[in-house]
Design a protein around this motif. Structure first.
Motif, PDB file in Angstrom:
ATOM      1  N   PHE A 159       0.883  -1.014   0.034  1.00 24.07           N
ATOM      2  CA  PHE A 159       0.295   0.262  -0.072  1.00 24.07           C
ATOM      3  C   PHE A 159       0.832   1.245   0.067  1.00 24.07           C
ATOM      4  O   PHE A 159       1.870   1.323   0.836  1.00 24.07           O
ATOM      5  N   VAL A 160       0.677   1.991  -1.030  1.00 26.69           N
ATOM      6  CA  VAL A 160       1.617   3.348  -1.132  1.00 26.69           C
ATOM      7  C   VAL A 160       0.793   4.561  -1.282  1.00 26.69           C
ATOM      8  O   VAL A 160      -0.403   4.612  -1.884  1.00 26.69           O
ATOM      9  N   THR A 161       1.036   5.584  -0.818  1.00 23.62           N
ATOM     10  CA  THR A 161       0.457   6.813  -0.926  1.00 23.62           C
ATOM     11  C   THR A 161       1.229   7.905  -1.460  1.00 23.62           C
ATOM     12  O   THR A 161       2.349   7.998  -1.159  1.00 23.62           O
ATOM     13  N   THR A 162       0.592   8.835  -2.237  1.00 20.86           N
ATOM     14  CA  THR A 162       1.258  10.273  -2.531  1.00 20.86           C
ATOM     15  C   THR A 162       0.656  11.007  -1.380  1.00 20.86           C
ATOM     16  O   THR A 162      -0.438  10.813  -1.006  1.00 20.86           O
ATOM     17  N   PRO A 163       1.082  12.251  -1.396  1.00 19.79           N
ATOM     18  CA  PRO A 163       0.481  13.413  -0.704  1.00 19.79           C
ATOM     19  C   PRO A 163      -0.752  13.578  -1.354  1.00 19.79           C
ATOM     20  O   PRO A 163      -1.031  13.340  -2.566  1.00 19.79           O
ATOM     21  N   ILE A 164      -1.765  14.142  -0.694  1.00 18.90           N
ATOM     22  CA  ILE A 164      -2.823  14.685  -1.336  1.00 18.90           C
ATOM     23  C   ILE A 164      -2.521  16.129  -1.857  1.00 18.90           C
ATOM     24  O   ILE A 164      -2.185  16.814  -0.918  1.00 18.90           O
TER      25      ILE A 164
ATOM     26  N   GLU B 203       3.022   2.622   3.209  1.00 22.11           N
ATOM     27  CA  GLU B 203       4.104   3.311   2.917  1.00 22.11           C
ATOM     28  C   GLU B 203       4.004   4.643   2.412  1.00 22.11           C
ATOM     29  O   GLU B 203       3.123   4.726   1.425  1.00 22.11           O
ATOM     30  N   HIS B 204       4.450   5.747   2.923  1.00 24.68           N
ATOM     31  CA  HIS B 204       3.895   7.001   2.355  1.00 24.68           C
ATOM     32  C   HIS B 204       5.104   7.687   1.605  1.00 24.68           C
ATOM     33  O   HIS B 204       6.216   7.540   2.075  1.00 24.68           O
ATOM     34  N   LEU B 205       4.767   8.365   0.501  1.00 23.25           N
ATOM     35  CA  LEU B 205       5.835   8.950  -0.447  1.00 23.25           C
ATOM     36  C   LEU B 205       5.531  10.550  -0.164  1.00 23.25           C
ATOM     37  O   LEU B 205       4.564  11.084  -0.311  1.00 23.25           O
ATOM     38  N   ILE B 206       6.639  11.298   0.254  1.00 25.45           N
ATOM     39  CA  ILE B 206       6.357  12.775   0.398  1.00 25.45           C
ATOM     40  C   ILE B 206       7.617  13.570   0.071  1.00 25.45           C
ATOM     41  O   ILE B 206       8.416  12.937  -0.222  1.00 25.45           O
ATOM     42  N   GLY B 207       7.342  14.997  -0.321  1.00 26.77           N
ATOM     43  CA  GLY B 207       8.559  15.807  -0.488  1.00 26.77           C
ATOM     44  C   GLY B 207       8.935  16.292   0.820  1.00 26.77           C
ATOM     45  O   GLY B 207       8.290  16.048   1.757  1.00 26.77           O
ATOM     46  N   LYS B 208      10.113  16.786   0.801  1.00 23.43           N
ATOM     47  CA  LYS B 208      10.645  17.060   2.079  1.00 23.43           C
ATOM     48  C   LYS B 208      10.130  18.321   3.040  1.00 23.43           C
ATOM     49  O   LYS B 208      10.462  18.334   4.092  1.00 23.43           O
ATOM     50  N   ASP B 209       9.411  19.227   2.047  1.00 20.69           N
ATOM     51  CA  ASP B 209       8.808  20.200   2.984  1.00 20.69           C
ATOM     52  C   ASP B 209       7.495  19.626   3.726  1.00 20.69           C
ATOM     53  O   ASP B 209       7.341  20.402   4.799  1.00 20.69           O
TER      54      ASP B 209
ATOM     55  N   ALA C 187      -1.555  -4.819  -4.473  1.00 19.34           N
ATOM     56  CA  ALA C 187      -0.969  -3.613  -4.428  1.00 19.34           C
ATOM     57  C   ALA C 187      -2.236  -2.521  -4.497  1.00 19.34           C
ATOM     58  O   ALA C 187      -3.071  -2.732  -5.343  1.00 19.34           O
ATOM     59  N   TRP C 188      -2.037  -1.551  -3.724  1.00 18.04           N
ATOM     60  CA  TRP C 188      -3.056  -0.502  -3.556  1.00 18.04           C
ATOM     61  C   TRP C 188      -2.371   0.872  -3.405  1.00 18.04           C
ATOM     62  O   TRP C 188      -1.259   1.090  -2.663  1.00 18.04           O
ATOM     63  N   SER C 189      -3.112   2.007  -3.988  1.00 22.79           N
ATOM     64  CA  SER C 189      -2.557   3.216  -3.988  1.00 22.79           C
ATOM     65  C   SER C 189      -3.537   4.382  -3.615  1.00 22.79           C
ATOM     66  O   SER C 189      -4.707   4.182  -3.994  1.00 22.79           O
ATOM     67  N   VAL C 190      -3.222   5.359  -2.785  1.00 23.44           N
ATOM     68  CA  VAL C 190      -3.940   6.375  -2.723  1.00 23.44           C
ATOM     69  C   VAL C 190      -3.225   7.736  -3.159  1.00 23.44           C
ATOM     70  O   VAL C 190      -2.107   8.057  -2.726  1.00 23.44           O
ATOM     71  N   SER C 191      -4.229   8.721  -3.697  1.00 28.71           N
ATOM     72  CA  SER C 191      -3.782   9.945  -4.088  1.00 28.71           C
ATOM     73  C   SER C 191      -4.944  10.796  -3.952  1.00 28.71           C
ATOM     74  O   SER C 191      -6.079  10.264  -3.548  1.00 28.71           O
ATOM     75  N   GLY C 192      -5.029  12.198  -4.051  1.00 35.66           N
ATOM     76  CA  GLY C 192      -6.166  12.923  -3.874  1.00 35.66           C
ATOM     77  C   GLY C 192      -5.892  14.316  -3.979  1.00 35.66           C
ATOM     78  O   GLY C 192      -4.776  14.630  -4.165  1.00 35.66           O
ATOM     79  N   THR C 193      -7.022  14.875  -3.361  1.00 39.70           N
ATOM     80  CA  THR C 193      -6.945  16.605  -3.538  1.00 39.70           C
ATOM     81  C   THR C 193      -7.306  17.074  -2.222  1.00 39.70           C
ATOM     82  O   THR C 193      -8.087  16.700  -1.700  1.00 39.70           O
TER      83      THR C 193
END
Ligand code: ME8
Length: 520
Positions: free
Chosen positions: A6-11, A256-262, A43-49
Motif C-alpha cells: 500500500f503506497v500513498t502520494t501526498p494529497i 508506505e507514504h511518499l512525500i516531498g521534504k517540505d 497492491a493499492w495506492s492512494v492519491s487525492g486533493t
C-alpha cells in the motif's frame, strides 16, 4: 498468498494545477504499484486533493468564486491529468468527499473522548502558505522559509491536540526502527526536531469558524473547523477503506507514504502520534524525496515556474518525461530539471542504447533468419555471461526498488542493454548473413540473436513498472504480446529461455524516436 502493498502520494492542494513535483511522486507511486503487481502482490495506492483550509479560500477569493466551486475545478483537473497520463491511483480521495468528512469527524470525536484534545488561548506567527503557526526555525529574515512571505501575528482560542505527550514514544520508535524514515538524512532531521523540541509543542487543530468556515466542523464544537493538516492526513485512512473495508487492516499494516521534504514534520511527527491517539499502528515506512529545481529554485505555484506534465507530454511524449524523472533524481536529493538535459538523457539512454538494441537485434533476425527467432545451439563464455548478467540485473533492480532508488534500478537496466549491445558488436552476427544454414558462423549468429532476444525479454519485464508503454512495445516486437501480463517478477526475469525458437518478431517503428532540443 499474495502480500499486501500500500503506497500513498501526498494529497495535492487543490489550488494549483499538477506540476513536476506532484508528477514525480505520482510516477514513483505508480511504478511501485506496477512493480508489486508484477510480483503478484495485492497492491493499492492512494492519491487525492487537499481541498480545505485558508489557502483554498484565498485562492478562490482571488478569482471571485466560492471555495467549493474552485476546488472542484482544480480537483477535476488533477483527476483528468492523472487519467491522461495513466497514473490513476486505486483510490482518489477528495477531502470534501462526505465519506472522508465522516471519517475525520468520527476520529476527532474519538480522540476528544479519549482526552487527547484541550481548549487553549494561543498567539503566534501564522503562515497561510504553510497553513500553520511558524517557529523560529521556519523563518529567514522574518519571512517564511518556504513561501518567502511575512507571517501574520494571530491570537486565537484553539483546540490543541496533546501531541507533546508522545515525543518520547516517537523518539523510541524511530530509534528502534532505523528504516522507518528514509533516506537516513530525514530520519536524522526528525530526531533533531525531537531533540530540540522548542520548535514543537502541542498542535493547534482548530480554526474558529468566524474566521474560516471552509473546513470540517469539529463534532464537539460546531463553532470551529478542523485544521487542514489533521483533516488531510486522515485521507490516507479514507483511501485505504477505513473504517469498514475488510481489506483495511491488511492495507494499513503495509502502508508506505511518499512525500516531498517540505512536509516531513506533519508526516513524521503529527501523523504517527495522531495514529497512536486513534489506536492505530504507525504506518510501515515514510519515504522522503527532494525538490525539482529549475534555475536553482524550487518549482512552485507561488514562484510561477511550474512544469506541466501535459505540456511535457505534448512536446516529448510522456514516457521520455517519466523516464527522465525516475532516472535523473536520486531519491532523497534535489535535482535540476531542464529540457536540454531531458533530451540529452533520453537520446543517450533510450534512443541510442536501448532503442538501438531493439532495432538492430530484430533487424538482424528479420534479415538473417526470416524474422523468426533462431535456436541457441552453443554456449560459450560470452553467451553464459549475458545469461548471468540477466540474473545480476534482476537482483540489482530488485535491491534498488526495495531501497526506493528508482534511478539506480534504471541505471542497472540500461547497463544490461549496453552489455547486450556490446555482445552483438563482438559477435557481429551480420557477418554470417550469407553463410549456409547449419554452418558454424550461422549457428553462432543464431545463438547470439536468440540470446539478445532473451535479454530483451528480461529488459521488457524489468522495465514494465518504469516505462509500461515501452515495455509493451518491446514485448510486441518480440512477438510476445502477453509477456507482461503473464510473467511474474522476479522469477520469470531470472529464468532464461522463455523466447521460444520460432517466435516471429517484428521490428516495427523506432521504439524511442530521437528528441530535438527546444529552440533557443
Ligand atoms: O503539501 N519538487 O500539497 P502540495 C518536488 N496538501 N516535489 C515538490 C515540489 C518540487 N518542486 N513542489 C511540491 C501539500 N512538491 C499537502 C499535502 S498530504 C496529507 C497533504 C511536492 O500540493 C511537495 O513536497 O503543496 C509535496 O510532497 C507534494 O508536492 C504536494 O504538495
Amino acid at each position: 498468498m499474495s502480500r499486501a502493498f500500500f503506497v500513498t502520494t501526498p494529497i495535492y492542494y487543490a489550488n494549483a494545477e499538477p506540476h513536476i513535483g506532484h508528477t514525480y511522486t505520482s510516477v514513483v507511486a505508480d511504478m511501485l504499484v506496477r512493480w508489486h503487481r508484477q510480483r503478484g502482490d495485492d497492491a493499492w495506492s492512494v492519491s487525492g486533493t487537499d481541498e480545505h483550509g485558508e489557502k483554498m479560500v484565498e485562492a478562490a477569493e482571488k478569482r471571485g468564486v466560492d471555495p467549493a466551486a474552485f476546488t472542484e475545478k482544480i480537483s477535476q483537473l488533477h483527476q483528468h491529468t492523472w487519467a491522461e497520463l495513466d497514473l490513476v491511483p486505486s483510490a482518489f480521495v477528495r477531502t470534501t468527499d462526505p465519506r472522508h468528512v465522516r471519517n475525520v469527524q468520527e476520529i476527532l470525536q474519538r480522540v476528544w473522548d479519549a482526552g487527547w484534545i484541550e481548549l487553549r488561548e494561543y498567539e503566534g506567527l501564522y503562515c497561510v502558505g504553510c497553513e500553520r503557526f511558524l517557529t523560529e526555525r521556519d523563518m529567514v529574515d522574518g519571512l517564511c522559509r518556504d513561501h518567502e512571505r511575512a507571517p501574520e501575528t494571530r491570537r486565537e482560542t484553539n483546540y490543541f491536540f496533546l501531541m507533546s505527550r508522545e515525543f518520547g514514544w516517537l523518539r523510541d520508535h524511530i530509534q528502534a526502527n532505523p528504516e522507518w524514515i528514509a533516506p537516513e538524512r530525514y530520519r536524522n532531521e526528525v530526531l533533531g526536531m525531537l531533540r530540540d523540541a522548542s520548535g514543537l509543542g502541542d498542535l493547534s487543530i482548530s480554526r474558529p469558524k468566524s474566521r474560516l468556515a471552509w473546513g470540517v466542523e469539529l463534532p464537539f464544537d460546531r463553532d470551529h473547523v478542523c485544521y487542514v493538516w489533521f483533516d488531510a492526513l486522515i485521507s490516507y485512512l479514507t483511501g485505504a477503506g477505513y473504517p469498514d473495508d475488510p481489506k483495511f487492516p491488511e492495507r494499513w499494516s503495509a502502508a508506505e507514504h511518499l512525500i516531498g521534504k517540505d512536509i516531513l514534520k506533519p508526516h513524521a511527527i503529527f501523523w504517527p502520534i495522531m495514529l497512536k491517539a486513534m489506536g492505530l499502528a504507525p504506518y510501515r515506512r515514510l519515504h522522503v524525496h527532494g525538490y525539482w529545481n529549475v534555475d536553482d529554485r524550487k518549482v512552485s505555484k507561488s514562484l510561477g515556474n511550474m512544469i506541466s506534465p501535459l505540456a511535457m507530454r505534448e512536446r516529448y511524449g510522456f514516457e521520455p518525461f517519466r523516464y527522465f524523472l525516475l532516472r535523473e533524481m536520486s531519491f532523497g536529493l534535489d535535482s535540476s530539471f531542464g529540457e536540454d538535459a531531458l533530451v540529452e538523457r533520453v537520446n543517450a539512454d533510450l534512443a541510442n542504447n536501448l532503442g538501438n538494441l531493439v532495432s538492430r537485434a530484430l533487424n538482424l533476425v528479420e534479415k538473417g533468419f526470416d524474422g523468426v527467432v533462431p535456436p541457441a545451439t552453443t554456449a560459450f563464455d560470452a553467451d553464459r555471461h549475458v545469461m548471468q548478467r540477466a540474473i545480476d540485473t534482476v537482483q540489482r533492480v530488485d535491491a534498488a526498488v526495495g531501497a526506493l532508488q528508482p534511478s539506480q534500478a534504471l541505471a542497472a537496466i540500461l547497463d544490461y542493454a549496453s552489455d547486450l549491445n556490446r555482445y552483438i558488436d563482438e559477435r557481429a552476427p551480420w557477418k554470417a548473413g550469407k553463410s549456409e544454414p547449419g554452418s558454424e558462423a550461422k549457428e553462432l549468429a543464431g545463438t547470439t540473436l536468440h540470446n539478445a532476444c532473451e535479454g530483451l525479454r528480461v529488459i521488457a519485464l524489468l522495465l514494465a513498472p518504469f516505462l509500461p508503454e515501452a515495455a509493451r512495445g518491446i514485448a510486441t516486437r518480440l512477438g510476445l504480446d502477453d509477456l507482461i501480463g503473464r510473467s511474474r517478477l522476479p522469477n520469470d526475469a531470472m529464468a532464461w529461455g522463455q523466447v521460444p525458437a520460432g517466435t516471429r518478431v517484428a521490428k516495427g517503428a523506432a521504439l524511442f524516436p530521437r528528441l530535438e532540443k527546444p529552440a533557443e
